[in-house]
Scaffold this motif. Structure first.
Motif, PDB file in Angstrom:
ATOM      1  N   PRO A 119       0.783  -1.050  -0.464  1.00 39.50           N
ATOM      2  CA  PRO A 119       0.004  -0.141   0.151  1.00 39.50           C
ATOM      3  C   PRO A 119       1.228   0.482   0.366  1.00 39.50           C
ATOM      4  CG  PRO A 119      -0.005  -1.111   2.113  1.00 39.50           C
ATOM      5  CD  PRO A 119       0.980  -1.778   1.417  1.00 39.50           C
ATOM      6  N   ASP A 120       0.564   2.529  -0.646  1.00 43.76           N
ATOM      7  CA  ASP A 120       1.148   3.575  -0.170  1.00 43.76           C
ATOM      8  C   ASP A 120       1.303   4.184   1.553  1.00 43.76           C
ATOM      9  OD1 ASP A 120       0.049   3.490  -2.831  1.00 43.76           O
ATOM     10  OD2 ASP A 120      -1.052   5.263  -2.467  1.00 43.76           O
ATOM     11  N   ALA A 121       2.452   4.285   0.929  1.00 43.57           N
ATOM     12  CA  ALA A 121       3.458   5.163   2.855  1.00 43.57           C
ATOM     13  C   ALA A 121       2.722   4.214   3.667  1.00 43.57           C
ATOM     14  CB  ALA A 121       2.855   7.133   3.282  1.00 43.57           C
ATOM     15  N   SER A 122       4.188   3.029   2.776  1.00 44.00           N
ATOM     16  CA  SER A 122       3.078   2.112   4.088  1.00 44.00           C
ATOM     17  C   SER A 122       4.862   1.065   4.214  1.00 44.00           C
ATOM     18  CB  SER A 122       3.161   0.888   3.675  1.00 44.00           C
ATOM     19  OG  SER A 122       3.889   0.501   2.464  1.00 44.00           O
ATOM     20  N   ILE A 123       6.467   2.150   4.384  1.00 39.26           N
ATOM     21  CA  ILE A 123       7.769   1.769   4.394  1.00 39.26           C
ATOM     22  C   ILE A 123       7.679   2.853   4.904  1.00 39.26           C
ATOM     23  CG2 ILE A 123       9.395   0.594   3.019  1.00 39.26           C
ATOM     24  CD1 ILE A 123       7.725  -1.061   3.232  1.00 39.26           C
ATOM     25  N   ASP A 124       9.074   2.915   5.982  1.00 38.15           N
ATOM     26  CA  ASP A 124      10.135   4.041   6.352  1.00 38.15           C
ATOM     27  C   ASP A 124      11.718   3.763   5.373  1.00 38.15           C
ATOM     28  OD1 ASP A 124       8.621   4.518   8.838  1.00 38.15           O
ATOM     29  OD2 ASP A 124       8.873   2.433   9.060  1.00 38.15           O
ATOM     30  N   VAL A 125      12.480   2.306   5.272  1.00 42.29           N
ATOM     31  CA  VAL A 125      13.440   2.720   4.489  1.00 42.29           C
ATOM     32  C   VAL A 125      13.394   1.271   3.383  1.00 42.29           C
ATOM     33  CG1 VAL A 125      15.909   2.261   4.557  1.00 42.29           C
ATOM     34  CG2 VAL A 125      14.093   2.923   6.615  1.00 42.29           C
ATOM     35  N   VAL A 126      13.504   1.820   1.682  1.00 39.21           N
ATOM     36  CA  VAL A 126      13.943   0.944   0.287  1.00 39.21           C
ATOM     37  C   VAL A 126      15.764   1.099   0.444  1.00 39.21           C
ATOM     38  CG1 VAL A 126      13.335   0.759  -2.029  1.00 39.21           C
ATOM     39  CG2 VAL A 126      11.377   1.505  -0.370  1.00 39.21           C
ATOM     40  N   THR A 127      15.585  -0.320   0.354  1.00 39.06           N
ATOM     41  CA  THR A 127      17.309  -0.317   0.221  1.00 39.06           C
ATOM     42  C   THR A 127      17.606  -1.377  -0.859  1.00 39.06           C
ATOM     43  OG1 THR A 127      17.632  -2.070   1.530  1.00 39.06           O
ATOM     44  CG2 THR A 127      18.274  -0.550   2.825  1.00 39.06           C
ATOM     45  N   ALA A 128      18.258  -1.225  -1.878  1.00 37.79           N
ATOM     46  CA  ALA A 128      18.125  -1.714  -3.067  1.00 37.79           C
ATOM     47  C   ALA A 128      19.566  -1.809  -3.313  1.00 37.79           C
ATOM     48  CB  ALA A 128      17.293  -1.282  -4.003  1.00 37.79           C
ATOM     49  N   SER A 129      20.665  -2.622  -2.883  1.00 36.10           N
ATOM     50  CA  SER A 129      22.150  -2.871  -2.865  1.00 36.10           C
ATOM     51  C   SER A 129      22.051  -3.973  -4.540  1.00 36.10           C
ATOM     52  CB  SER A 129      22.456  -4.064  -1.753  1.00 36.10           C
ATOM     53  OG  SER A 129      23.672  -4.019  -1.730  1.00 36.10           O
ATOM     54  N   VAL A 130      23.187  -2.918  -5.342  1.00 33.27           N
ATOM     55  CA  VAL A 130      23.829  -3.032  -6.911  1.00 33.27           C
ATOM     56  C   VAL A 130      22.662  -3.979  -7.543  1.00 33.27           C
ATOM     57  CG1 VAL A 130      25.705  -3.142  -6.046  1.00 33.27           C
ATOM     58  CG2 VAL A 130      24.493  -5.304  -5.265  1.00 33.27           C
ATOM     59  N   VAL A 131      21.463  -3.127  -7.362  1.00 28.01           N
ATOM     60  CA  VAL A 131      20.125  -3.962  -8.235  1.00 28.01           C
ATOM     61  C   VAL A 131      20.303  -2.597  -9.401  1.00 28.01           C
ATOM     62  CG1 VAL A 131      19.166  -3.427  -6.559  1.00 28.01           C
ATOM     63  CG2 VAL A 131      18.668  -5.055  -8.612  1.00 28.01           C
ATOM     64  N   LEU A 132      19.770  -1.584  -9.449  1.00 28.52           N
ATOM     65  CA  LEU A 132      19.234  -0.855 -10.485  1.00 28.52           C
ATOM     66  C   LEU A 132      20.504  -0.400 -11.801  1.00 28.52           C
ATOM     67  CD1 LEU A 132      17.805   2.081  -7.640  1.00 28.52           C
ATOM     68  CD2 LEU A 132      16.977   0.532  -8.956  1.00 28.52           C
ATOM     69  N   HIS A 133      20.890  -0.778 -11.857  1.00 27.06           N
ATOM     70  CA  HIS A 133      22.110  -0.736 -12.959  1.00 27.06           C
ATOM     71  C   HIS A 133      21.473  -1.692 -14.240  1.00 27.06           C
ATOM     72  CE1 HIS A 133      24.585  -3.263  -9.122  1.00 27.06           C
ATOM     73  NE2 HIS A 133      24.391  -4.105 -10.922  1.00 27.06           N
ATOM     74  N   TYR A 134      20.959  -3.045 -13.871  1.00 27.06           N
ATOM     75  CA  TYR A 134      19.802  -4.240 -14.331  1.00 27.06           C
ATOM     76  C   TYR A 134      19.281  -3.204 -14.998  1.00 27.06           C
ATOM     77  CZ  TYR A 134      22.929  -6.955 -11.927  1.00 27.06           C
ATOM     78  OH  TYR A 134      24.204  -8.005 -11.443  1.00 27.06           O
ATOM     79  N   LEU A 135      18.438  -2.833 -14.907  1.00 27.28           N
ATOM     80  CA  LEU A 135      16.956  -1.667 -14.974  1.00 27.28           C
ATOM     81  C   LEU A 135      17.777  -0.180 -16.080  1.00 27.28           C
ATOM     82  CD1 LEU A 135      15.276  -1.634 -11.948  1.00 27.28           C
ATOM     83  CD2 LEU A 135      15.421  -3.695 -14.368  1.00 27.28           C
ATOM     84  N   LYS A 136      17.313  -0.755 -17.379  1.00 30.66           N
ATOM     85  CA  LYS A 136      17.440   0.652 -18.419  1.00 30.66           C
ATOM     86  C   LYS A 136      16.232   1.638 -18.007  1.00 30.66           C
ATOM     87  CE  LYS A 136      17.540   1.935 -23.183  1.00 30.66           C
ATOM     88  NZ  LYS A 136      16.878   1.095 -24.702  1.00 30.66           N
ATOM     89  N   ASP A 137      15.275   2.236 -17.988  1.00 29.08           N
ATOM     90  CA  ASP A 137      15.078   2.918 -17.915  1.00 29.08           C
ATOM     91  C   ASP A 137      14.069   3.099 -15.510  1.00 29.08           C
ATOM     92  OD1 ASP A 137      13.340   5.068 -16.881  1.00 29.08           O
ATOM     93  OD2 ASP A 137      11.878   4.373 -18.699  1.00 29.08           O
ATOM     94  N   TRP A 138      14.745   3.735 -15.006  1.00 29.15           N
ATOM     95  CA  TRP A 138      14.874   3.982 -14.039  1.00 29.15           C
ATOM     96  C   TRP A 138      13.188   4.113 -13.150  1.00 29.15           C
ATOM     97  CZ3 TRP A 138      19.721   5.069 -10.398  1.00 29.15           C
ATOM     98  CH2 TRP A 138      20.508   3.927 -11.159  1.00 29.15           C
ATOM     99  N   THR A 139      12.426   4.677 -14.103  1.00 33.82           N
ATOM    100  CA  THR A 139      11.223   5.727 -13.424  1.00 33.82           C
ATOM    101  C   THR A 139      10.327   5.362 -13.201  1.00 33.82           C
ATOM    102  OG1 THR A 139      11.536   7.373 -15.756  1.00 33.82           O
ATOM    103  CG2 THR A 139       8.951   7.221 -14.798  1.00 33.82           C
TER     104      THR A 139
END
Length: 418
Positions: free
Chosen positions: A285-305
């Motif tokens: 749901p919306d506004a349900s998380i305090d912290v998001v972590t993403a360890s060495v993962v986003l570079h696998y995605l071309k578009d982050w939008t």
């Protein structure tokens, strides 16, 4: 279906050789799969090998006509690698003598050239070794061949887009990028299933993971006691377990079912783990998380939008996004690329247990990453190039020196505005 950014009309025209680029100004003609297409490829392949001989390093049938049962434009796509596609004198005269015509020259994008055939409707794409498109073509082709549901999705999308009018055929190709990336993301996630156990063992002991990356993420995450944490791309769950050990309520998500299975077995008593494709909507749901972590993962995605928009959606006001990616300077230097500022698909070999395992990811300049985070509505709080923890020197002195003197990963902490 390349990883090239959508081209403007000026860029389409500038890449065309010998005059104006042909205009379509109508819908796209798609026909049912023709079992003669493989034979057409073989005939052209024999002609190309005859013209170039040992200069042919890779020659494969790619694109929609290489996938049985898939509708396509009646044009056979062929992938050719030569020693250096920028060195046109080494292959262009021979291809022209065999009847091929150079129609597109894009030296600043993967050293790409494209030829039309002498008597068959083909696109002959020419690249140099180490380009990012060869593995992409193969992965996409093989995914469609082996997964009927992906073939059906792609075919439906092609027909929907083909029914629209396009000024240039390239614009139709660019419009397919979203569904291509979606299918490729699932294909890459499935690749990890096959070596999830080996990766879990590696990640547990690797200096880069255990004594460099995870400590840096935990430090930037700050005090998480009593907070809800979403660990994106959790892999085998080591970071999730660390955060849970600091008092956080952790949900780890990964697109690889194999990785999630290992994470549940190893750390299911301290954190929850689910299979989630992070390129799509998150099951939160919306506004349900305090912290998001993403360890060495986003570079696998071309578009982050879309992904960053989902992070922003599920974070509470004032929530933190902490992530690491390949350091842009390191990827640029290591792969010896000419243009630092280009967004480019790369392939590397992440060998485990003595077996090769190709991995594909995108390199991009620092300014791209910074702007993507800002465009998503985050305020960048910290940008860190960390050092390994002191005990790393006792575990692997040589590698620790590299981590202390050469950039490896880059770390961001961003805040979702209150």
């Amino acid at each position: 279906m390349t990883s090239q950014e959508a081209l403007s009309e000026d860029e389409i025209e500038s890449g065309w050789v010998g005059g104006e680029a042909p205009k379509l100004n109508t819908t796209v003609t798609l026909v049912d799969y023709d079992p003669e297409w493989p034979a057409q490829f073989e005939r052209e392949a024999e002609r190309i090998r005859g013209a170039l001989g040992e200069r042919v390093l890779v020659l494969e049938h790619v694109g929609s006509t290489s996938v049985p049962g898939l509708c396509a434009k009646p044009c056979v796509d062929i992938l050719l690698e030569v020693p250096d596609s920028d060195d046109e004198d080494a292959y262009l005269p021979a291809l022209e003598a065999a009847g091929y015509q150079l129609v597109i020259r894009e030296p600043d994008w993967e050293k790409h050239r494209c030829f039309k055939g002498p008597d068959t409707n083909i696109n002959l794409h020419v690249y140099s070794p180490g380009n990012g498109q060869t593995p992409r073509y193969r992965l996409f082709r093989d995914r469609l061949r082996s997964h009927p549901e992906e073939l059906a999705l792609y075919a439906t999308t092609k027909r929907e887009l083909g029914a629209k009018e396009w000024k240039y055929i390239q614009q139709y190709a660019d419009a397919k990028t979203a569904v291509v990336e979606e299918i490729l993301a699932r294909a890459r996630a499935e690749q990890y299933d096959g070596y999830s156990e080996a990766y879990a063992s590696h990640a547990e002991k690797s200096v880069t993971n255990a004594l460099y990356d995870r400590p840096a993420i935990v430090d930037l995450a700050g005090d998480v006691e009593g907070l809800s944490v979403l660990d994106v791309g959790c892999a085998a769950g080591h970071l999730s377990a660390l955060l849970a050990g600091r008092g956080a309520d952790v949900l780890g998500v990964d697109a690889s079912a194999g990785m999630v299975e290992v994470a549940r077995r190893k750390f299911g008593d301290v954190a929850r783990f689910e299979v989630v494709d992070v390129t799509g909507p998150l099951p939160l749901p919306d506004a349900s998380i305090d912290v998001v972590t993403a360890s060495v993962v986003l570079h696998y995605l071309k578009d982050w939008t879309a992904t960053l928009a989902e992070f922003r959606r599920v974070l509470k006001p004032g929530g933190r996004l902490v992530f690491s990616v390949h350091h842009p300077g390191e990827d640029w230097r290591w792969f010896e690329k000419d243009d630092y500022f280009q967004l480019e698909l790369l392939e590397d070999d992440f060998g485990l247990d003595g077996k090769p395992h190709p991995v594909r990811f995108y390199r991009r300049p620092l300014s791209w990453t910074f702007q993507a985070v800002r465009d998503a509505g985050f305020a960048v709080d910290r940008l860190v190039e960390p050092m390994p923890v002191p005990e790393a020197a006792d575990v692997d002195p040589k590698w620790t020196v590299k981590l202390r003197t050469e950039p490896r990963f880059l770390y961001f902490r961003a805040v979702s505005p209150s």
